[in-house]
Design an enzyme around this catalytic site. Structure first.
Site, PDB file in Angstrom:
ATOM      1  CE  LYS A 123      -1.515   0.530   4.200  1.00 25.66           C
ATOM      2  NZ  LYS A 123      -1.446   1.788   5.114  1.00 25.66           N
ATOM      3  CB  THR A 124       3.435   2.469   2.219  1.00 27.00           C
ATOM      4  OG1 THR A 124       2.859   2.093   3.324  1.00 27.00           O
ATOM      5  CG2 THR A 124       4.060   3.630   2.418  1.00 27.00           C
ATOM      6  CG  ASP A 157      -1.857   5.717   4.092  1.00 26.58           C
ATOM      7  OD1 ASP A 157      -2.379   4.630   3.572  1.00 26.58           O
ATOM      8  OD2 ASP A 157      -0.899   5.923   5.043  1.00 26.58           O
ATOM      9  CD  GLU A 158      -3.610   2.684   7.643  1.00 27.51           C
ATOM     10  OE1 GLU A 158      -4.709   2.018   7.204  1.00 27.51           O
ATOM     11  OE2 GLU A 158      -2.743   2.222   7.898  1.00 27.51           O
ATOM     12  CD  GLN A 205      -5.011  -4.095   7.581  1.00 28.74           C
ATOM     13  OE1 GLN A 205      -4.139  -3.470   8.368  1.00 28.74           O
ATOM     14  NE2 GLN A 205      -4.394  -4.208   6.319  1.00 28.74           N
ATOM     15  NE  ARG A 211      -0.726  -6.562  10.925  1.00 26.53           N
ATOM     16  CZ  ARG A 211      -0.817  -5.541   9.787  1.00 26.53           C
ATOM     17  NH1 ARG A 211       0.167  -4.675   9.516  1.00 26.53           N
ATOM     18  NH2 ARG A 211      -1.716  -6.220   8.997  1.00 26.53           N
TER      19      ARG A 211
END
Length: 856
Positions: free
Chosen positions: A63-64, A251-252, A333, A679
């Site tokens: 994503k980043t 983002d997010e 998430q 994670r």
DNA sequence: CGTCCATTAGTTTTT
DNA sequence: CTAATGGACG
């Protein structure tokens, strides 16, 4: 085994040499280098520059990378200059990381992105440039939670409201919630405003806002809310920003709350010529609800799913060309619903931005096959999701393990041993993390690790600028910078102790209110009178003199030096030096760190403007240590080995979330479980304990339903390595209670007896199995729909029975006095099959299932 | 005004 | 059981 593939999935240049700027690179090849490393979906997300784009990026899908590449692409294509890209994140950490990665990608070609930052820092910045338009001055203070509470306490006192019954903290929470939803005082639904202080909640909110203006202060929520107000009341200002930002990146996105959403919406509207009907719509909306107490006209009905701005659909005409907005997020998430995040924002993106292109990133480059399969299967139990299927090209790897422990102590012991084993096998402790649901779980691990001498670090916890010593130091600086900062003045007037207690402060307050002047000014006046005792008067006089001196010095001294002088001369440093407590040394260290961090800023003013927004400590990650943190703070991180203790009903999923948020709460908990599992790169190890001490008393727990929702094929049940265990039985599985039984007759604790009783009452001999489709343990259980399971302890959601125990009629009769583990004592007022309505002495009336209460 | 004891409540957390 | 807060006392 798969290291190379994992680390650089597609040869993505994570650490590209900074040589040869983007321009050179763009010229050099048909496919710029920053694009060549992307997979097709990522590439599409990067290259689709026009129109609204929603990137659904599952955990570990890059994503980043997509966000940073997209920015690089925009710049290299010459579509916008750095100052024309608005890029927002939630945390400073995320913003910093993006800046870092961009720097690596672009070399020194770009001197930073002025509009890359958190929602709050960017909104705050805009607000400062136009502060006068919202009745603030450009040097306004951003209040921290502590100041906020103190201010509210004052308001409660002034209004004669018993702050015992109506804690300021609660009001702060309410106001925060309203601000998160974009509601100004006049817009708060009457019913909600009434829940506090016998109907005075709304009035207090309005009063609070008024006070903030007088203090030239804003709280975190205001940064956005006042920004929205600014845009609505001043279309010309808004238009300026709409024109400036050619591209917007978020983002997010799944974590955005209504206020953030509205703010984005305003900026994302196509810049329009002066008399756009849409803009007028916005203005009218405002003027309707106007300032003061003009009648509230706009509709605010907001149930069951609050539409942040009902008029919105009229405001944004789909006809106009949509702005180039790109939101990246993962509905699976979303774990901050309890804080006002609206998953809805992401779920209805294409509704809000017509013609939006939705791109799914489903290739996971992080976890092994088993881990990913377990996580995917678990999250598939959620109903409200857009649906993604994560896949990996990685090997299956080790299965996810589930281990039962007798109690939380054994759980800690077992995990400790496993970690030592990993360490012996050559793993770095930095590659190990323990993720807990609630922070109280950490203690046991800390205790254990201290005994073992195993290095660990706790991530999260109180943030740097929230520490008392930092806030005290800041308060001194704030008073120097802005004498009218009453909250800061009040904070340090008697720190260190100068004999200026409540009585003195109270009298200063009286004086200040009568004269309508700031506290420090009131102090100045009072010192000239005989109203104070000589001792207090002298102390106050000294303090004022000190501030005058410091303020004069601030003109000619470097701000870092000034800080040192102030801390020294005020006796603040001395106070901690004299302190014999264990953390005093750490506090002094923190103060030094504070002064050091000031160096980054030009002057005191600049430092103070940013401190509350961008200050977070980056703990020394140099040492090799196990990371210990909550699931929430683990979002965005990854580790080779992840331990997930405490998978028990009541704890995870948290009973409180279930009670308060119902079905939505359960889904959020499940997303949390999904976040936890994803994670892990190589190993995910789940644990549950049969007995756990909660509030000092031991109680027996049941394995989490989430364990049942894991696919058996990808999971292995292992034995606790903690030793004492349950007589070496197979641990978790159909037989485990039987084993315990043989063992357990010697147990006579209430918790044990209750467990026995529960079992006898038809909860079955099994506390759970795995999803029956694949479960080797399943024995013809009911459906797996999550709620109507049969072998599960009955759970209530929103007071509704969601799991039935047996069909038999209740053994209780009206008026029976009963005891409930959670709610305490009460009296049966209604019986409906096995559902009882009980009037609890403490908890009020609740609907519960009979097997959860006992007659007394 | 400051210190000591009692009472009480007790997820998750950013900005 | 603990940490934190508030009230009473010196």
């Amino acid at each position: 085994m798969t290291e190379p593939n994992r680390l650089t999935p597609h040869g993505v240049p994570d650490h590209q040499p900074a040589a040869g700027g983007i321009a050179a690179r763009a010229r050099a090849a048909v496919t710029p280098q920053y694009l060549s490393g992307l997979n097709p979906e990522q590439r599409e997300a990067v290259e689709t520059l026009d129109g609204p784009v929603l990137v659904l990026a599952g955990a570990g899908t890059g994503k980043t990378r997509v966000l940073t590449c997209r920015i690089a692409h925009i710049l290299s294509q010459g579509r916008a200059r750095p100052g024309e890209i608005l890029s927002v994140t939630f945390t400073n950490k995320a913003a910093r990381e993006m800046k870092l990665r961009l720097g690596q990608m672009l070399g020194h070609a770009v001197e930073g992105m002025p509009w890359l930052g958190t929602f709050h820092s960017i909104a705050g910045r805009i607000l400062r440039t136009h502060a006068e338009l919202v009745q603030l001055k450009s040097n306004f203070t951003v209040l921290d939670v502590d100041d906020q509470i103190r201010l509210l306490k004052q308001l409660l006192q002034a209004d004669n409201i018993d702050d015992k019954r109506w804690p300021a903290r609660m009001l702060a929470g309410l106001i925060d919630g309203w601000k998160n939803r974009g509601l100004m005082p006049s817009q708060v639904p009457a019913g909600e405003a009434a829940v506090f202080g016998n109907g005075r909640g709304g009035k207090l909110y309005a009063l609070y806002q008024e006070r903030l203006k007088i203090l030239n202060a804003a709280d975190f929520g205001d940064l956005l809310l006042e920004n929205i107000r600014l845009f609505r009341e001043h279309p010309d200002v808004l238009r300026n920003y709409q024109n400036r930002f050619k591209f917007i990146l978020v983002d997010e996105y799944q974590d955005t709350n209504v206020a953030q959403y509205l703010w984005l919406r305003l900026l994302a509207q196509a810049p329009s010529s002066s008399t756009s009907p849409r803009l007028r719509g916005e203005v009218e909306l405002r003027s309707n609800s106007g300032e003061g107490d003009s009648p509230r006209v706009e509709p605010v009905e907001r149930a069951p799913h609050p539409d942040p701005l009902p008029v919105r659909e009229k405001i944004v005409a789909p006809a106009s060309p949509p702005k180039n907005i790109c939101c990246v997020g993962d509905d699976d998430q979303s774990i901050y619903g309890w804080r006002g995040a609206e998953v809805d924002n992401i779920l209805r993106f294409d509704h809000d931005f017509p013609g939006a292109k939705v791109i799914r990133l489903e290739r996971n480059y992080r976890s092994t096959g088993h881990i990913l399969a377990a996580a995917s299967h678990l999250i598939a139990h959620n109903e409200g999701r857009l649906g993604k299927t994560l896949r990996t090209e990685d090997v299956d790897g080790e299965k996810v393990t589930v281990t039962g422990a007798w109690d939380s102590e054994e759980e800690a012991r077992a995990i400790g041993e496993e970690i030592e084993e990993l360490q012996r096998a050559g793993h770095k402790l930095n590659d190990v993390a323990i993720l807990v649901r609630a922070s109280f779980q950490m203690r046991e691990f800390e205790d254990r690790f201290v005994t073992l001498g195993l290095p660990y670090r706790v991530i999260g916890g109180p943030r740097f600028y929230e520490r008392a010593e930092i806030r005290d130091a800041l308060a001194y600086l704030r008073v120097i910078n802005s004498p009218a900062d009453d909250l800061a003045f009040e904070r340090i007037v008697n720190v260190p102790k100068r004999g200026l207690g409540d009585a003195t402060v109270q009298m200063l307050h009286d004086h200040a209110r009568k004269r309508r002047i700031p506290l420090s000014e009131a102090a100045r006046a009072v010192v000239e009178t005989d109203e104070l005792k000589p001792k207090a008067r002298g102390a106050l006089r000294d303090l004022i003199a000190s501030f005058d001196r410091w303020r004069a010095q601030s003109e000619v001294t470097l701000h870092t030096e000034l800080a040192e002088i102030v801390l020294d001369e005020s006796g603040y440093t001395e106070m901690w030096q004299k302190d014999r407590s264990a953390d005093a040394a750490g506090r002094l260290e923190n103060l030094k760190e504070l002064v050091r961090s000031m160096e980054e800023f030009e002057n005191l003013q600049g430092f103070l403007e940013h401190i509350s927004l961008v200050m977070d400590r980056e703990g020394g990650a140099e040492d090799d240590a196990v990371s210990l943190m909550t699931l929430h703070s683990a979002k965005g991180l990854e580790f080779d080995n992840v331990f997930l203790p405490g998978w028990e009903e009541g704890l995870f999923p948290s009973q409180r979330t279930l009670d308060e948020q119902g079905r939505a709460g359960l889904e959020e908990e499940r997303r949390l479980a999904h976040v936890g599992l994803t994670r892990a790169r190589r190993r995910a190890k789940l644990y549950f304990a049969t007995n756990r001490r909660i509030h000092g008393t031991w109680s027996t727990t049941i394995p989490s339903r989430f364990l049942d929702e894991l696919p058996a094929h990808n999971v292995e049940i292992t034995e606790s390595k903690g030793g004492s265990g349950w007589g070496g039985s197979g641990g978790y599985g159909p037989s485990r209670f039987d084993n315990v039984e043989a063992f357990g007759s010697s147990y006579t604790t209430p918790g044990w007896q209750r467990a026995q009783a529960n079992r006898a009452r038809g909860q079955g001999g099994r506390g759970g199995g795995f999803d029956e489709r694949q479960s080797p343990f399943s024995s013809g259980r009911g459906d797996t729909g999550g709620f109507s399971r049969t072998k599960r302890a009955p759970m209530t959601i929103e007071g509704e029975l969601v799991a039935k125990s047996t069909g038999t009629t209740s053994e209780f009769s009206l008026d029976d006095r009963v005891f409930h583990q959670k709610f305490g004592y009460g009296r049966v007022v209604k019986i409906d099959g096995n559902k009882l309505t009980i009037a609890f002495e403490k908890a009020g009336e609740k609907k519960v299932v009979d097997s959860f209460v006992e007659r007394v």
